[in-house]
Design a protein around this motif. Sequence first.
Motif, PDB file in Angstrom:
ATOM      1  N   PRO A  12       0.953  -1.466   0.011  1.00 53.34           N
ATOM      2  CA  PRO A  12       0.015  -0.380  -0.095  1.00 53.34           C
ATOM      3  C   PRO A  12       0.575   1.976  -0.545  1.00 53.34           C
ATOM      4  O   PRO A  12       0.445   2.274  -0.066  1.00 53.34           O
ATOM      5  CB  PRO A  12      -0.469   0.347   1.234  1.00 53.34           C
ATOM      6  N   PRO A  51      -4.916 -11.059   4.208  1.00 52.17           N
ATOM      7  CA  PRO A  51      -4.334 -10.410   4.182  1.00 52.17           C
ATOM      8  C   PRO A  51      -4.415  -8.713   4.422  1.00 52.17           C
ATOM      9  O   PRO A  51      -5.513  -8.190   4.251  1.00 52.17           O
ATOM     10  CB  PRO A  51      -3.923 -10.291   2.551  1.00 52.17           C
ATOM     11  N   ASN A  52      -3.691  -8.854   5.864  1.00 50.72           N
ATOM     12  CA  ASN A  52      -3.674  -7.279   6.246  1.00 50.72           C
ATOM     13  C   ASN A  52      -2.422  -6.284   6.050  1.00 50.72           C
ATOM     14  O   ASN A  52      -1.586  -6.073   5.755  1.00 50.72           O
ATOM     15  CB  ASN A  52      -3.608  -7.493   7.885  1.00 50.72           C
ATOM     16  N   LEU A  53      -3.914  -5.973   4.565  1.00 58.89           N
ATOM     17  CA  LEU A  53      -2.387  -4.412   3.704  1.00 58.89           C
ATOM     18  C   LEU A  53      -2.986  -3.680   4.256  1.00 58.89           C
ATOM     19  O   LEU A  53      -2.634  -2.331   3.238  1.00 58.89           O
ATOM     20  CB  LEU A  53      -3.177  -4.760   2.173  1.00 58.89           C
ATOM     21  N   LEU A  54      -3.375  -3.301   5.697  1.00 58.89           N
ATOM     22  CA  LEU A  54      -3.031  -2.050   5.912  1.00 58.89           C
ATOM     23  C   LEU A  54      -1.848  -1.183   6.070  1.00 58.89           C
ATOM     24  O   LEU A  54      -0.577  -1.650   5.989  1.00 58.89           O
ATOM     25  CB  LEU A  54      -4.145  -1.715   7.485  1.00 58.89           C
ATOM     26  N   PRO A  55      -1.983   0.425   5.609  1.00 55.84           N
ATOM     27  CA  PRO A  55      -0.438   1.009   5.554  1.00 55.84           C
ATOM     28  C   PRO A  55       0.070   1.215   7.296  1.00 55.84           C
ATOM     29  O   PRO A  55      -1.103   0.567   8.156  1.00 55.84           O
ATOM     30  CB  PRO A  55      -0.936   2.676   5.603  1.00 55.84           C
ATOM     31  N   MET A  58      -1.296   2.774  10.416  1.00 58.52           N
ATOM     32  CA  MET A  58      -2.952   2.171  10.782  1.00 58.52           C
ATOM     33  C   MET A  58      -3.302   1.151  11.478  1.00 58.52           C
ATOM     34  O   MET A  58      -3.767   0.727  12.317  1.00 58.52           O
ATOM     35  CB  MET A  58      -4.053   2.115   9.767  1.00 58.52           C
TER      36      MET A  58
ATOM     37  N   HIS B  86      -8.100  -6.558   4.094  1.00 56.12           N
ATOM     38  CA  HIS B  86      -7.398  -5.599   4.945  1.00 56.12           C
ATOM     39  C   HIS B  86      -7.083  -4.417   4.231  1.00 56.12           C
ATOM     40  O   HIS B  86      -5.895  -4.355   4.372  1.00 56.12           O
ATOM     41  CB  HIS B  86      -6.994  -6.173   5.953  1.00 56.12           C
ATOM     42  N   GLY B  87      -7.758  -3.792   4.007  1.00 52.93           N
ATOM     43  CA  GLY B  87      -7.100  -2.197   3.588  1.00 52.93           C
ATOM     44  C   GLY B  87      -7.238  -0.854   3.776  1.00 52.93           C
ATOM     45  O   GLY B  87      -8.867  -0.844   4.243  1.00 52.93           O
ATOM     46  N   ALA B  91      -5.069   3.990   1.059  1.00 53.26           N
ATOM     47  CA  ALA B  91      -3.486   3.368   0.051  1.00 53.26           C
ATOM     48  C   ALA B  91      -3.624   2.644  -0.122  1.00 53.26           C
ATOM     49  O   ALA B  91      -3.554   1.739   0.160  1.00 53.26           O
ATOM     50  CB  ALA B  91      -3.016   3.453   1.349  1.00 53.26           C
ATOM     51  N   LEU B  92      -5.037   2.059  -1.709  1.00 54.99           N
ATOM     52  CA  LEU B  92      -5.380   0.877  -1.732  1.00 54.99           C
ATOM     53  C   LEU B  92      -3.974  -0.383  -2.273  1.00 54.99           C
ATOM     54  O   LEU B  92      -3.147   0.611  -2.419  1.00 54.99           O
ATOM     55  CB  LEU B  92      -6.249   0.999  -2.867  1.00 54.99           C
ATOM     56  N   PRO B  93      -4.012  -1.182  -1.751  1.00 62.02           N
ATOM     57  CA  PRO B  93      -3.178  -1.938  -1.790  1.00 62.02           C
ATOM     58  C   PRO B  93      -2.589  -3.182  -3.162  1.00 62.02           C
ATOM     59  O   PRO B  93      -3.262  -4.213  -3.228  1.00 62.02           O
ATOM     60  CB  PRO B  93      -3.001  -3.196  -0.375  1.00 62.02           C
TER      61      PRO B  93
END
Lengths: 66, 226
Positions: A12, A51-55, A58, B86-87, B91-93
Amino acid sequence: MKESLLDIVCCPLDKEDLELDATEREDGEVIAGTLTCTECGEVYPIEDGIPNLLPPDMREEEEAAA
Amino acid sequence: MDVQATYDRIAAHFAKTREYAWPEVESFLDGRRADRALDVGCGNGRHTELLAARADTAVGVDVSRELLREAVARATERGFDAAFVHGDAAALPFADRSFGVATYVATLHHLPSREARVRSLDEIARVLAPGGAALVSAWSTAHDRFAEAAPAGADAEAGFDTTVDWTLPGGETVPRFYHIYAPAEFEADVAASALELRSLELSSGNCYAVVTPAGDDADAAGNGEE
């Protein structure tokens, strides 16, 4: 997550590719493991197949709130 | 409490009250198909379910882990195939040009600053494929609920920030941040982003914009106005 999701998910932060390290699989899905950015090295967890792709900033907030 | 913690707290109850898709989303999707489709702010996945019927791969992304759990459960119960991630909308992954169709419904108004909201619209533009389209909606000042609640200074041009409580079955209330958009302001934020507005509609107190990546379509359709 299905491994084919790797075709479209990215970091991200810098939008670079991710490398999968699966530690648990079930019925063709990755249940646990990590996704690591091939550019910045940030490690993103896969938990319960999601998948946890939060910045990362966060993600830390979330852990603090839990 | 930020929006992530808020929705984690109310997820189970919230999901129960979000059983059905919105008709405006169904209209937008009518006749559309894509290899891949994205639902940003997917919540319990009610719209991801519609996307799954129209795309080979449907992906739902949400900031709330607990809402994603509800979405996974809904997909299992109702037998639709979707991936959940989860995103953050701002800030889209996802890689550039990944999706032919996207929905970004009732989510934009939860982002805490104009900068983040416009950035999220830029992100939609980035992940849309050439020829792709998205539906963006947000709560507006035109909603009955805000007819009297709008503070001085809120008008046709400027919206306002507010808190809308969610009441859990036990009576506990959980505050949720909203930026209530004035329709002209919504249009201005879309214009400030890398998206191009194709149509704008006010329906049930929400602004709905059909958008495409800016500059897209000008060659294909031969009628670009840029």
